[in-house]
Design a protein around this motif. Structure first.
Motif, PDB file in Angstrom:
ATOM      1  N   LEU A  37       0.879  -1.165   0.000  1.00  0.00           N
ATOM      2  CA  LEU A  37       0.000   0.000   0.000  1.00  0.00           C
ATOM      3  C   LEU A  37       0.917   1.216   0.000  1.00  0.00           C
ATOM      4  CD1 LEU A  37      -2.791   1.165   0.163  1.00  0.00           C
ATOM      5  CD2 LEU A  37      -2.837   0.704   2.602  1.00  0.00           C
ATOM      6  N   VAL A  38       0.901   1.941  -1.120  1.00  0.00           N
ATOM      7  CA  VAL A  38       1.871   3.006  -1.328  1.00  0.00           C
ATOM      8  C   VAL A  38       1.196   4.365  -1.238  1.00  0.00           C
ATOM      9  CG1 VAL A  38       3.546   3.981  -2.952  1.00  0.00           C
ATOM     10  CG2 VAL A  38       3.179   1.513  -2.871  1.00  0.00           C
ATOM     11  N   GLY A  39       1.796   5.289  -0.510  1.00  0.00           N
ATOM     12  CA  GLY A  39       1.275   6.645  -0.443  1.00  0.00           C
ATOM     13  C   GLY A  39       2.179   7.587  -1.212  1.00  0.00           C
ATOM     14  N   ILE A  40       1.566   8.504  -1.969  1.00  0.00           N
ATOM     15  CA  ILE A  40       2.358   9.555  -2.619  1.00  0.00           C
ATOM     16  C   ILE A  40       2.104  10.839  -1.859  1.00  0.00           C
ATOM     17  CG2 ILE A  40       2.833  10.786  -4.755  1.00  0.00           C
ATOM     18  CD1 ILE A  40       1.741   8.483  -6.318  1.00  0.00           C
ATOM     19  N   VAL A  80      -4.586  -3.010 -14.670  1.00  0.00           N
ATOM     20  CA  VAL A  80      -4.337  -1.718 -14.045  1.00  0.00           C
ATOM     21  C   VAL A  80      -5.633  -0.910 -13.971  1.00  0.00           C
ATOM     22  CG1 VAL A  80      -2.943   0.369 -14.117  1.00  0.00           C
ATOM     23  CG2 VAL A  80      -2.072  -1.737 -15.108  1.00  0.00           C
ATOM     24  N   SER A  81      -5.820  -0.261 -12.824  1.00  0.00           N
ATOM     25  CA  SER A  81      -7.024   0.558 -12.665  1.00  0.00           C
ATOM     26  C   SER A  81      -6.640   1.954 -12.198  1.00  0.00           C
ATOM     27  CB  SER A  81      -7.940  -0.103 -11.645  1.00  0.00           C
ATOM     28  OG  SER A  81      -8.852   0.840 -11.138  1.00  0.00           O
ATOM     29  N   TYR A  82      -7.381   2.944 -12.675  1.00  0.00           N
ATOM     30  CA  TYR A  82      -7.080   4.336 -12.331  1.00  0.00           C
ATOM     31  C   TYR A  82      -8.322   5.005 -11.775  1.00  0.00           C
ATOM     32  CZ  TYR A  82      -6.376   9.331 -13.314  1.00  0.00           C
ATOM     33  OH  TYR A  82      -6.319  10.697 -13.234  1.00  0.00           O
ATOM     34  N   VAL A  83      -8.181   5.634 -10.632  1.00  0.00           N
ATOM     35  CA  VAL A  83      -9.295   6.387 -10.034  1.00  0.00           C
ATOM     36  C   VAL A  83      -8.969   7.872 -10.109  1.00  0.00           C
ATOM     37  CG1 VAL A  83     -10.638   6.795  -7.944  1.00  0.00           C
ATOM     38  CG2 VAL A  83      -9.805   4.499  -8.450  1.00  0.00           C
ATOM     39  N   PRO A  84      -9.658   8.614 -10.985  1.00  0.00           N
ATOM     40  CA  PRO A  84      -9.353  10.046 -11.098  1.00  0.00           C
ATOM     41  C   PRO A  84      -9.869  10.821  -9.903  1.00  0.00           C
ATOM     42  CG  PRO A  84     -10.944   9.341 -12.769  1.00  0.00           C
ATOM     43  CD  PRO A  84     -10.752   8.197 -11.841  1.00  0.00           C
ATOM     44  N   GLN A  85      -9.465  12.089  -9.820  1.00  0.00           N
ATOM     45  CA  GLN A  85      -9.990  12.936  -8.744  1.00  0.00           C
ATOM     46  C   GLN A  85     -11.484  13.119  -8.920  1.00  0.00           C
ATOM     47  OE1 GLN A  85      -7.953  16.647  -8.191  1.00  0.00           O
ATOM     48  NE2 GLN A  85      -5.974  15.643  -8.057  1.00  0.00           N
ATOM     49  N   ARG A  86     -12.174  13.164  -7.802  1.00  0.00           N
ATOM     50  CA  ARG A  86     -13.625  13.279  -7.846  1.00  0.00           C
ATOM     51  C   ARG A  86     -14.071  14.535  -8.580  1.00  0.00           C
ATOM     52  NH1 ARG A  86     -17.329  15.616  -4.477  1.00  0.00           N
ATOM     53  NH2 ARG A  86     -15.704  16.269  -3.062  1.00  0.00           N
ATOM     54  N   GLU A  87     -13.339  15.633  -8.390  1.00  0.00           N
ATOM     55  CA  GLU A  87     -13.761  16.904  -9.001  1.00  0.00           C
ATOM     56  C   GLU A  87     -13.550  16.931 -10.507  1.00  0.00           C
ATOM     57  OE1 GLU A  87     -11.558  16.917  -6.493  1.00  0.00           O
ATOM     58  OE2 GLU A  87     -12.763  17.620  -4.804  1.00  0.00           O
ATOM     59  N   TYR A 164      -3.633  -0.609  -8.594  1.00  0.00           N
ATOM     60  CA  TYR A 164      -4.592   0.496  -8.535  1.00  0.00           C
ATOM     61  C   TYR A 164      -3.878   1.814  -8.294  1.00  0.00           C
ATOM     62  CZ  TYR A 164      -8.155  -3.109  -8.042  1.00  0.00           C
ATOM     63  OH  TYR A 164      -8.973  -4.179  -8.254  1.00  0.00           O
ATOM     64  N   PHE A 165      -4.187   2.797  -9.128  1.00  0.00           N
ATOM     65  CA  PHE A 165      -3.703   4.156  -8.896  1.00  0.00           C
ATOM     66  C   PHE A 165      -4.894   5.007  -8.487  1.00  0.00           C
ATOM     67  CE2 PHE A 165      -0.617   2.480 -11.900  1.00  0.00           C
ATOM     68  CZ  PHE A 165       0.581   2.878 -11.334  1.00  0.00           C
ATOM     69  N   MET A 166      -4.835   5.619  -7.317  1.00  0.00           N
ATOM     70  CA  MET A 166      -5.977   6.410  -6.861  1.00  0.00           C
ATOM     71  C   MET A 166      -5.551   7.845  -6.571  1.00  0.00           C
ATOM     72  SD  MET A 166      -8.036   3.772  -4.555  1.00  0.00           S
ATOM     73  CE  MET A 166      -8.227   2.059  -5.074  1.00  0.00           C
ATOM     74  N   ASP A 167      -6.214   8.778  -7.256  1.00  0.00           N
ATOM     75  CA  ASP A 167      -5.872  10.186  -7.095  1.00  0.00           C
ATOM     76  C   ASP A 167      -6.757  10.811  -6.016  1.00  0.00           C
ATOM     77  OD1 ASP A 167      -4.731  12.598  -7.449  1.00  0.00           O
ATOM     78  OD2 ASP A 167      -5.030  12.689  -9.625  1.00  0.00           O
ATOM     79  N   GLU A 168      -6.178  11.048  -4.862  1.00  0.00           N
ATOM     80  CA  GLU A 168      -6.877  11.655  -3.725  1.00  0.00           C
ATOM     81  C   GLU A 168      -8.211  10.975  -3.392  1.00  0.00           C
ATOM     82  OE1 GLU A 168      -6.206  15.200  -2.508  1.00  0.00           O
ATOM     83  OE2 GLU A 168      -4.615  15.769  -3.889  1.00  0.00           O
ATOM     84  N   PRO A 169      -8.194   9.689  -3.109  1.00  0.00           N
ATOM     85  CA  PRO A 169      -9.457   9.009  -2.798  1.00  0.00           C
ATOM     86  C   PRO A 169     -10.068   9.457  -1.464  1.00  0.00           C
ATOM     87  CG  PRO A 169      -7.627   7.547  -2.379  1.00  0.00           C
ATOM     88  CD  PRO A 169      -7.046   8.774  -3.011  1.00  0.00           C
ATOM     89  N   PHE A 170      -9.303  10.156  -0.646  1.00  0.00           N
ATOM     90  CA  PHE A 170      -9.843  10.563   0.660  1.00  0.00           C
ATOM     91  C   PHE A 170     -10.320  12.006   0.668  1.00  0.00           C
ATOM     92  CE2 PHE A 170      -6.484   7.389   2.048  1.00  0.00           C
ATOM     93  CZ  PHE A 170      -7.382   6.336   2.007  1.00  0.00           C
ATOM     94  N   ALA A 171     -10.270  12.681  -0.493  1.00  0.00           N
ATOM     95  CA  ALA A 171     -10.721  14.070  -0.533  1.00  0.00           C
ATOM     96  C   ALA A 171     -12.228  14.113  -0.333  1.00  0.00           C
ATOM     97  CB  ALA A 171     -10.344  14.717  -1.864  1.00  0.00           C
ATOM     98  N   THR A 194      -1.573  -4.307  -5.536  1.00  0.00           N
ATOM     99  CA  THR A 194      -0.816  -3.119  -5.165  1.00  0.00           C
ATOM    100  C   THR A 194      -1.721  -1.900  -5.273  1.00  0.00           C
ATOM    101  OG1 THR A 194       1.077  -4.170  -6.172  1.00  0.00           O
ATOM    102  CG2 THR A 194       1.310  -1.859  -5.578  1.00  0.00           C
ATOM    103  N   VAL A 195      -1.754  -1.091  -4.225  1.00  0.00           N
ATOM    104  CA  VAL A 195      -2.616   0.092  -4.234  1.00  0.00           C
ATOM    105  C   VAL A 195      -1.755   1.331  -4.002  1.00  0.00           C
ATOM    106  CG1 VAL A 195      -4.607   1.218  -3.184  1.00  0.00           C
ATOM    107  CG2 VAL A 195      -4.519  -1.274  -3.303  1.00  0.00           C
ATOM    108  N   ILE A 196      -1.831   2.254  -4.953  1.00  0.00           N
ATOM    109  CA  ILE A 196      -1.018   3.472  -4.860  1.00  0.00           C
ATOM    110  C   ILE A 196      -1.955   4.671  -4.730  1.00  0.00           C
ATOM    111  CG2 ILE A 196       0.662   4.909  -6.070  1.00  0.00           C
ATOM    112  CD1 ILE A 196       1.436   2.171  -7.493  1.00  0.00           C
ATOM    113  N   VAL A 197      -1.764   5.430  -3.659  1.00  0.00           N
ATOM    114  CA  VAL A 197      -2.734   6.448  -3.282  1.00  0.00           C
ATOM    115  C   VAL A 197      -2.061   7.817  -3.159  1.00  0.00           C
ATOM    116  CG1 VAL A 197      -4.275   7.164  -1.418  1.00  0.00           C
ATOM    117  CG2 VAL A 197      -4.115   4.755  -2.019  1.00  0.00           C
ATOM    118  N   VAL A 198      -2.633   8.805  -3.824  1.00  0.00           N
ATOM    119  CA  VAL A 198      -2.167  10.176  -3.602  1.00  0.00           C
ATOM    120  C   VAL A 198      -2.813  10.691  -2.317  1.00  0.00           C
ATOM    121  CG1 VAL A 198      -2.270  12.555  -4.445  1.00  0.00           C
ATOM    122  CG2 VAL A 198      -1.812  10.696  -6.034  1.00  0.00           C
TER     123      VAL A 198
END
Lengths: 262, 430
Positions: A37-40, A80-87, A164-171, A194-198
């Motif tokens: 579980l990777v944090g950026i 590979v999966s990509y989660v864009p920013q909610r906004e 998984y690449f997730m762009d600010e999933p906690f915003a 593998t989960v990579i989280v901004v």
């Protein structure tokens, strides 16, 4: 402190990216272990989102390359999966939460085929995993910010990827949901994904992640959390931009063309 | 009436042809338009529908007649050129997109008008009816036109149905579409071509400029009725069909009436009706619910006044006092009192208005919400007790039973509000 590893799941080699005339990432070179579980981490404008966008081929790199599972992105897109920013999307789009999650099944379906019962069941399962089953039929604009975020994560789950690449999933997500999501990500990494989280909260980062990438336009650190979460590296990450980099960027911006693009 | 029967019985093969043609083009325009609308490209659609005019004129100049193949090719060429110019200029200059679209629209249309004036001055007999391409004339459609325009429209419909889910993801979330490997650039190209084609199919029947309305308005009207894409598409197509066919009928039955403007008139009526009467977001619905809310507030205030009178050991209030209490709302107050009596909340023998037991517990609920909210504001939001009344006056009407329970819980079922007034509760209900 940049730690490289053998057989990485993600390998980024000398990646350089600019937006228009504006360089945002300088020579990022890193490798990430599978099943972590990777944090950026990094301040605003540090290039966190840009890094994962560049890896996903959504922004063009000026130089350098990245490899996933030791292959080109196009060969492993199904993993590979990509989660864009909610906004980044207009939630007034005419669709239900379930419709959006079903989009996660599209690339397995291919052209011409419509999602059927199997895809619907999968999507419902994924909604259930993020505790959103009761909202399946809800119009997406009627969901709260945190619920919309969970719909995005459910859509990523429906892709049944390995990475998984997730762009600010906690915003915009409340504390208890954030905890539940981290729990979910932990389960996923335990299965070898593998989960990579901004992320931008340094305090929780120490607890959440196995591995941290610290960015401030250049790569400050990449390594196991315990080793890189130090006072010194945090200061380097958050203590203002390198003034030479900023000055150089200014010169490039004024030059009327981008010398980094060959 | 005779006209109506003649037209809609389709006994005349020419009428049938016109109806088939206009139906196909209405369907294709509405479908393309739905995605255009959702992708916020309405202005581009407008620009294209202006930009096909010079193409039509150029086709005339080269071919010397109204051959539909030439017309379609010419219109497609300048229409496509305009989208290309728009994206090119927007990308390579610092001009904002709306500026670019507006300029491209007027430049192309201006050139078109110049060419058309030029052509009309040549006095070539085969050019009569050239102005049909500005306002459209469905009745002038001949068999050859139908083949060309009908085939184009059918193509558009098929392509959109084939790529339905791809366009759906792309419009909703482009970066996600790209991340799952969809060829977004090629899909963009396909979609832009469809948009130009949809305009081109309508130039003869509807007219160049008015095609913009047929693209966007059906989707915009349908958006008032649904929030699912499939239903949105269906409704947009339905609205478009209704206006297309009625426009054709009107220009058939009234001599010298162009089709395009009538299609747009019918379409606008549908759009206005949707705007006002939609059950979801219509103006009327919102107005009605606001009115309902306002009468609820008035009702709540009367009940509260009666409850406060009871708190001061009065049996009730004279009707006159209540009416005087709400200056300027005499009629409304009388009406509300009648309603309250009908509902069994009050008794009213003119001398004295008093709460019944149901009225009493409803009044208690309102006062309770008012006082709970006051307490919550002082306890949790650090607001001074003399500053909370105004806010509570508003929120007492909207706090739901769930929120009430939540308030009660976080305040630990308090007995008194910040002004030491009792928070009233029903004895039988805990």
């Amino acid at each position: 402190m940049i730690q490289h590893i053998e057989n990485p799941v993600v390998e980024v080699h000398d990646l350089m990216v600019s937006y228009g005339q504006n360089p945002v990432l300088w020579n990022v070179d890193l490798s990430l272990p599978a099943g972590s579980l990777v944090g950026i981490l990094g301040p605003n404008g540090a290039g966190k989102s840009t890094l994962i966008k560049a890896i996903m081929g959504l922004v063009e790199a000026n130089s350098g390359y990245s490899k996933l599972f030791d292959q080109e992105l196009n060969q492993v897109r199904n993993k590979v999966s990509y989660v864009p920013q909610r906004e980044s999307v207009d939630w007034d789009f005419p669709a239900s939460a379930l419709d959006i999650v079903m989009m996660g099944t599209y690339h397995h379906l291919g052209l011409l085929k419509r999602p059927g019962k199997k895809e619907k069941e999968l999507a419902m399962d994924c909604l259930d995993k993020v505790n959103m089953k009761n909202f399946a039929g809800r119009q997406i604009s009627e969901l709260s910010g945190g619920q919309q975020q969970r719909v995005f994560i459910a859509r990523a789950l429906a892709q049944q990827a390995e990475l998984y690449f997730m762009d600010e999933p906690f915003a915009g997500v409340d504390m208890s949901t954030e905890k539940a999501l981290i729990e979910l990500f932990r389960e996923m990494t335990a299965e070898g994904k593998t989960v990579i989280v901004v992320h931008h909260d340094i305090y929780s980062a120490g607890k959440y992640f196995d591995w941290l990438i610290m960015l401030n336009m250049h790569l400050v650190a990449s390594g196991p959390t315990a080793e890189v979460l130090t006072e010194e590296l945090l200061t380097k990450t958050y203590g203002g931009k390198l003034s030479t980099l900023a000055d150089l960027g200014e010169i490039i911006k004024k030059s009327g063309f981008n010398p980094l693009k060959d | 009436m005779e006209d109506f029967l003649y037209f809609f019985s389709f006994q005349d093969p020419n009428v049938l042809m016109v109806v088939i043609g206009i139906s196909l083009l209405s369907i294709s325009a509405a479908m393309v338009g739905t995605f255009t609308f959702l992708d916020k490209k309405a202005l581009v659609g407008d620009a294209i529908s202006h930009a096909v005019l010079p193409g039509v004129c150029l086709a005339f100049m080269f071919s010397g007649n109204k051959n539909p193949y030439w017309i379609v090719s010419g219109a497609f060429f300048t229409g496509a050129l305009s989208t290309y110019v728009i994206s090119w200029v927007a990308r390579y200059t610092k001009l904002k997109e709306d500026t670019v679209i507006a300029s491209v629209l007027s430049i192309f249309f201006g050139v078109g008008i110049v060419l058309m004036t030029q052509l009309q001055q040549t006095g070539n007999a085969s050019l009569s009816g050239l102005d049909h391409f500005i306002f459209g004339n469905a009745i002038s459609i001949v068999r050859e036109d139908l083949w060309v325009y009908g085939a184009l429209a059918t193509c558009i419909i098929v392509v959109l149905l084939v790529f339905y889910k791809e366009f759906k993801v792309m419009v909703f979330n482009r970066s996600f579409a790209e991340s799952i490997g969809l060829p977004v650039k090629r899909l963009d190209f396909v979609f832009n071509s469809l948009m130009v084609l949809a305009v081109v199919t309508g130039i003869q029947a509807i007219g160049v400029v008015l095609m913009a309305a047929l693209l966007i308005t059906p989707a915009a009207a349908a958006k008032f009725w649904t929030d699912r894409l499939s239903r949105l598409l269906f409704l947009a197509v339905l609205f478009s069909l209704i206006s297309g066919i009625s426009g054709a009928y009107i220009s058939f039955s009234l001599p010298h009436m162009p089709t395009g403007p009538w299609v747009v008139v019918v379409l606008s009526i549908i759009a206005f009706l949707s705007f006002f009467f939609s059950t979801k977001k219509g103006i009327l619905t919102r107005w009605v619910s606001r009115r309902k809310y306002q009468s609820k507030i008035h009702r709540d205030h009367i009940l509260k006044a009666l409850y406060q009178a009871e708190e001061h050991d009065k049996k009730g209030l004279p009707q006159k006092d209540i009416v005087d209490n709400f200056p300027g709302k005499v009629v409304k107050t009388h009406r509300t009192l009648r309603q309250l009596k009908k509902k069994g909340y009050i008794t009213n023998d003119r001398e004295l208005v008093a709460l019944t037991s149901t009225g009493n517990s409803e009044a208690k609920r309102i006062v309770r919400l008012h006082r709970l909210w006051e307490l919550y504001m002082t306890e949790y939001m650090n607001i001074a007790p003399d500053h909370v009344h105004e806010s509570a006056e508003k929120f007492e009407h909207i706090i739901t039973p769930e929120l009430e329970r939540q308030l009660d819980k976080s305040l630990n079922f308090p007995k008194e509000d910040p002004h030491q007034s009792i928070i009233p509760r029903d004895q039988n209900k805990p």
